[in-house]
Design a protein around this motif. Structure first.
Motif, PDB file in Angstrom:
ATOM      1  N   ILE A  66      -9.784 -14.817 -28.189  1.00 36.18           N
ATOM      2  CA  ILE A  66      -8.676 -15.663 -28.981  1.00 36.18           C
ATOM      3  C   ILE A  66      -8.536 -16.464 -28.479  1.00 36.18           C
ATOM      4  N   GLU A  67      -8.885 -16.482 -26.023  1.00 39.72           N
ATOM      5  CA  GLU A  67      -8.986 -17.684 -25.616  1.00 39.72           C
ATOM      6  C   GLU A  67      -9.632 -18.478 -25.866  1.00 39.72           C
ATOM      7  N   THR A  68     -10.254 -18.811 -27.056  1.00 40.41           N
ATOM      8  CA  THR A  68     -11.100 -20.013 -27.783  1.00 40.41           C
ATOM      9  C   THR A  68     -10.358 -21.212 -28.811  1.00 40.41           C
ATOM     10  N   ASP A  69      -8.891 -20.369 -29.125  1.00 35.83           N
ATOM     11  CA  ASP A  69      -7.485 -20.767 -29.516  1.00 35.83           C
ATOM     12  C   ASP A  69      -7.948 -21.970 -31.067  1.00 35.83           C
ATOM     13  N   LEU A  70      -9.212 -21.540 -31.674  1.00 36.18           N
ATOM     14  CA  LEU A  70      -9.468 -21.748 -32.840  1.00 36.18           C
ATOM     15  C   LEU A  70      -8.352 -22.538 -33.533  1.00 36.18           C
ATOM     16  N   PRO A  71      -8.153 -23.297 -34.893  1.00 38.52           N
ATOM     17  CA  PRO A  71      -6.940 -23.196 -35.396  1.00 38.52           C
ATOM     18  C   PRO A  71      -6.328 -22.642 -36.607  1.00 38.52           C
ATOM     19  N   ASP A  72      -5.531 -22.083 -36.634  1.00 35.24           N
ATOM     20  CA  ASP A  72      -4.625 -22.181 -38.124  1.00 35.24           C
ATOM     21  C   ASP A  72      -5.694 -21.601 -39.267  1.00 35.24           C
ATOM     22  N   ASP A  73      -7.034 -22.582 -39.762  1.00 33.83           N
ATOM     23  CA  ASP A  73      -7.252 -22.887 -40.750  1.00 33.83           C
ATOM     24  C   ASP A  73      -8.533 -22.649 -40.302  1.00 33.83           C
ATOM     25  N   GLU A  74      -8.586 -22.044 -39.448  1.00 35.90           N
ATOM     26  CA  GLU A  74     -10.327 -21.519 -39.743  1.00 35.90           C
ATOM     27  C   GLU A  74      -9.981 -20.012 -40.402  1.00 35.90           C
ATOM     28  N   GLU A  75      -9.958 -19.959 -41.389  1.00 33.49           N
ATOM     29  CA  GLU A  75      -9.580 -18.633 -42.492  1.00 33.49           C
ATOM     30  C   GLU A  75     -10.411 -17.718 -42.167  1.00 33.49           C
ATOM     31  N   VAL A  76     -11.991 -18.144 -42.769  1.00 33.12           N
ATOM     32  CA  VAL A  76     -13.282 -17.480 -42.117  1.00 33.12           C
ATOM     33  C   VAL A  76     -13.745 -16.881 -41.424  1.00 33.12           C
ATOM     34  N   PHE A  77     -12.927 -17.191 -40.549  1.00 30.80           N
ATOM     35  CA  PHE A  77     -13.494 -16.702 -38.691  1.00 30.80           C
ATOM     36  C   PHE A  77     -12.311 -15.814 -38.885  1.00 30.80           C
ATOM     37  N   TYR A  78     -11.324 -15.955 -38.591  1.00 33.61           N
ATOM     38  CA  TYR A  78      -9.751 -15.107 -38.687  1.00 33.61           C
ATOM     39  C   TYR A  78     -10.115 -13.653 -39.881  1.00 33.61           C
ATOM     40  N   GLN A  79     -10.358 -14.251 -40.787  1.00 31.50           N
ATOM     41  CA  GLN A  79     -10.314 -13.174 -42.535  1.00 31.50           C
ATOM     42  C   GLN A  79     -10.970 -12.085 -41.215  1.00 31.50           C
ATOM     43  N   SER A  80     -13.161 -12.498 -40.746  1.00 36.71           N
ATOM     44  CA  SER A  80     -13.688 -11.669 -40.496  1.00 36.71           C
ATOM     45  C   SER A  80     -14.084 -11.046 -39.199  1.00 36.71           C
ATOM     46  N   THR A  81     -12.122 -11.398 -38.427  1.00 39.25           N
ATOM     47  CA  THR A  81     -12.409 -10.919 -36.874  1.00 39.25           C
ATOM     48  C   THR A  81     -11.333 -10.116 -37.630  1.00 39.25           C
ATOM     49  N   GLY A  82     -10.334  -9.755 -38.518  1.00 43.06           N
ATOM     50  CA  GLY A  82      -9.460  -8.922 -39.200  1.00 43.06           C
ATOM     51  C   GLY A  82      -9.778  -7.726 -40.127  1.00 43.06           C
ATOM     52  N   PHE A  83     -10.563  -7.873 -40.242  1.00 43.24           N
ATOM     53  CA  PHE A  83     -12.297  -6.680 -40.666  1.00 43.24           C
ATOM     54  C   PHE A  83     -12.830  -6.610 -39.836  1.00 43.24           C
ATOM     55  N   LEU A  84     -13.260  -7.201 -38.612  1.00 43.02           N
ATOM     56  CA  LEU A  84     -13.665  -6.022 -36.934  1.00 43.02           C
ATOM     57  C   LEU A  84     -12.589  -5.378 -36.402  1.00 43.02           C
ATOM     58  N   ALA A  85     -12.100  -6.218 -36.309  1.00 44.57           N
ATOM     59  CA  ALA A  85     -10.345  -4.993 -35.576  1.00 44.57           C
ATOM     60  C   ALA A  85     -10.331  -3.704 -36.669  1.00 44.57           C
ATOM     61  N   ARG A  86     -10.215  -3.535 -37.862  1.00 46.52           N
ATOM     62  CA  ARG A  86     -10.000  -2.867 -38.349  1.00 46.52           C
ATOM     63  C   ARG A  86     -11.332  -1.736 -38.655  1.00 46.52           C
ATOM     64  N   GLY A  87     -12.726  -2.260 -39.047  1.00 45.38           N
ATOM     65  CA  GLY A  87     -13.462  -1.833 -38.159  1.00 45.38           C
ATOM     66  C   GLY A  87     -13.864  -0.423 -37.253  1.00 45.38           C
ATOM     67  N   MET A  88     -13.189  -1.272 -35.961  1.00 45.32           N
ATOM     68  CA  MET A  88     -12.922  -0.542 -34.999  1.00 45.32           C
ATOM     69  C   MET A  88     -12.294   0.575 -34.881  1.00 45.32           C
ATOM     70  N   ALA A  89     -11.221  -0.026 -35.840  1.00 42.40           N
ATOM     71  CA  ALA A  89     -10.157   0.910 -35.548  1.00 42.40           C
ATOM     72  C   ALA A  89     -10.550   2.383 -36.279  1.00 42.40           C
ATOM     73  N   ALA A  90     -11.247   2.401 -37.379  1.00 43.70           N
ATOM     74  CA  ALA A  90     -11.972   2.690 -37.756  1.00 43.70           C
ATOM     75  C   ALA A  90     -12.947   3.848 -37.445  1.00 43.70           C
TER      76      ALA A  90
END
Length: 426
Positions: A66-90
């Motif tokens: 999170i500290e890297t603070d990539l711009p909002d338009d880094e959609e591939v990266f943030y989609q990947s992190t979203g799926f990663l968070a989902r996977g960890m919860a599962a």
């Protein structure tokens, strides 16, 4: 240098990749490629630590990411992190880890990941978090943050998994139901009131979501709007009249025990596993005893005890005390009480739907199905005879019978039909 870092990541040499990314970022902290490289290395570290055993390290990786603070338009990266968070919860859920503290911490991190709303990754978070609704204290807050206006078009449709022939309920329907359940279980006094107008609109937009009126009705009951509750449940009861809990809920609307028993009897005539309706049966058993049906009450109480012992649920002291008291009074178990329940519940649909169903007589030859119910052709009418009326009646297939019937809505055919309320040998 980006190529070197990418190759090291692909080779699994994350430590070396991290050192290069760290050096590059220190030299040029504003360079987007340096920030991007560091973020992806940290993503790989987080993915590596996405286990129940290394959950704390996973969270630390996400913090640094999170500290890297990539711009909002880094959609591939943030989609990947979203799926990663989902996977960890599962992963935590599959491990049986009802870790309230961890899910609170994960939620705080998710809020800082710039996951695009109305996207597959965003929807995947709701899909997994629904599974925590019964124990995670933050689920209600998660729903409010996620926002029910962020469903994708696909989220409104039922779907079929690869290993199942049955369709899965739409995510939108499941999510709203889960949130309603939380409001019922631990919502404040004003939360249902604030949510109900939205739910009313949503239910009208999605009339095929047949369980929403049920939750709407329950929320109305929670805030003390009993009459509105009853009106909502009326429409629901017509669609789901074969579900025992519909009549259980409607029965609790009434204050007098005589009427409540009629509704509970109606519920106990519905086909379901005995384990599912055991609480309803307990309520009915004690009302039977109060109403003077001592033998019938004893039968139900003994059956309840048998179910509870079989499933190792424990038997409440008041249950044993009631059995002992009835036995001392000389009560004798009557066995199956279906015939009594059918008689007690004759007026229930009239009470609910407000239609006076005039009984008419019929006579004819009965055809009994393997499932135990029957049909009688009488004039130009085909009359359905419930199995509950045939149990212990001595009536057999092709026998000539007589009785009384009333109009009844046929759910399968979607039109009015006829249903016997009394049948006997001619």
């Amino acid at each position: 240098m980006t190529t070197n870092i990418t190759n090291l990541r692909k080779a699994g040499n994350l430590n070396a990749a991290y050192e290069i990314a760290k050096t590059n970022l220190a030299e040029k902290p504003d360079d987007i490629w340096n920030r991007r490289n560091m973020a992806w290395v940290l993503y790989d570290f987080a993915k590596q630590k996405a286990t129940a055993e290394t959950k704390e390290q996973f969270l630390k990786c996400i913090d640094k990411l999170i500290e890297t603070d990539l711009p909002d338009d880094e959609e591939v990266f943030y989609q990947s992190t979203g799926f990663l968070a989902r996977g960890m919860a599962a992963t935590m859920i599959r491990a049986g880890n009802d870790d309230n503290e961890f899910f609170n911490a994960l939620f705080e991190r998710i809020k800082h990941l710039k996951i695009k709303k109305k996207s597959p990754a965003y929807s995947s978070l709701m899909t997994v978090m629904i599974r925590t609704k019964n124990w995670w204290t933050g689920f209600k807050a998660f729903c409010k943050w996620w926002g029910f206006d962020n469903f994708t078009n696909e989220d409104f449709e039922a779907y079929q998994t690869d290993n199942s022939t049955q369709k899965v309920m739409p995510l939108a329907e499941r999510a709203v139901m889960a949130y309603c359940k939380c409001l019922l279980d631990n919502g404040s006094d004003n939360e249902p009131t604030e949510f109900l107008p939205w739910l009313d609109t949503f239910s009208k937009q999605h009339r095929n979501y047949i369980y929403l009126p049920f939750y709407h009705a329950k929320l109305l009951m929670k805030i003390g709007h009993k009459d509105e509750f009853f009106e909502k449940m009326k429409s629901f009861a017509k669609k789901k009249s074969g579900e025992f809990w519909v009549w259980d809920l409607l029965g609790d609307y009434f204050e007098d025990n005589e009427t409540r028993l009629k509704f509970f009897a109606k519920g106990l005539l519905c086909k379901t596993k005995p384990e599912m309706s055991v609480k309803l049966r307990e309520k009915a058993a004690f009302l039977l005893r109060e109403s003077g049906y001592v033998g019938e009450a004893l039968s139900e109480l003994l059956f309840i005890k048998k179910i509870r012992e079989k499933n190792k649920w424990g038997v409440a002291p008041q249950l044993d005390a009631a059995i002992e008291q009835l036995t001392k009074q000389g009560a004798k178990p009557t066995g199956n009480n279906s015939a009594l329940f059918a008689k007690l519940s004759e007026e229930v649909e009239t009470i609910v739907f407000g239609k006076v169903k005039a009984k008419q007589e019929f006579t004819g030859r009965i055809t009994i199905s393997p499932s135990g119910f029957g049909f009688v052709k009488s004039g130009d009418k085909t009359i359905f005879v419930p199995a509950t009326l045939l149990n212990n009646s001595g009536i057999t297939d092709k026998m000539t019978v007589k009785g009384e019937y009333v109009p009844s809505f046929d759910k399968k055919k979607g039109k009015e039909g006829y249903k016997a309320v009394r049948v006997e040998k001619k």
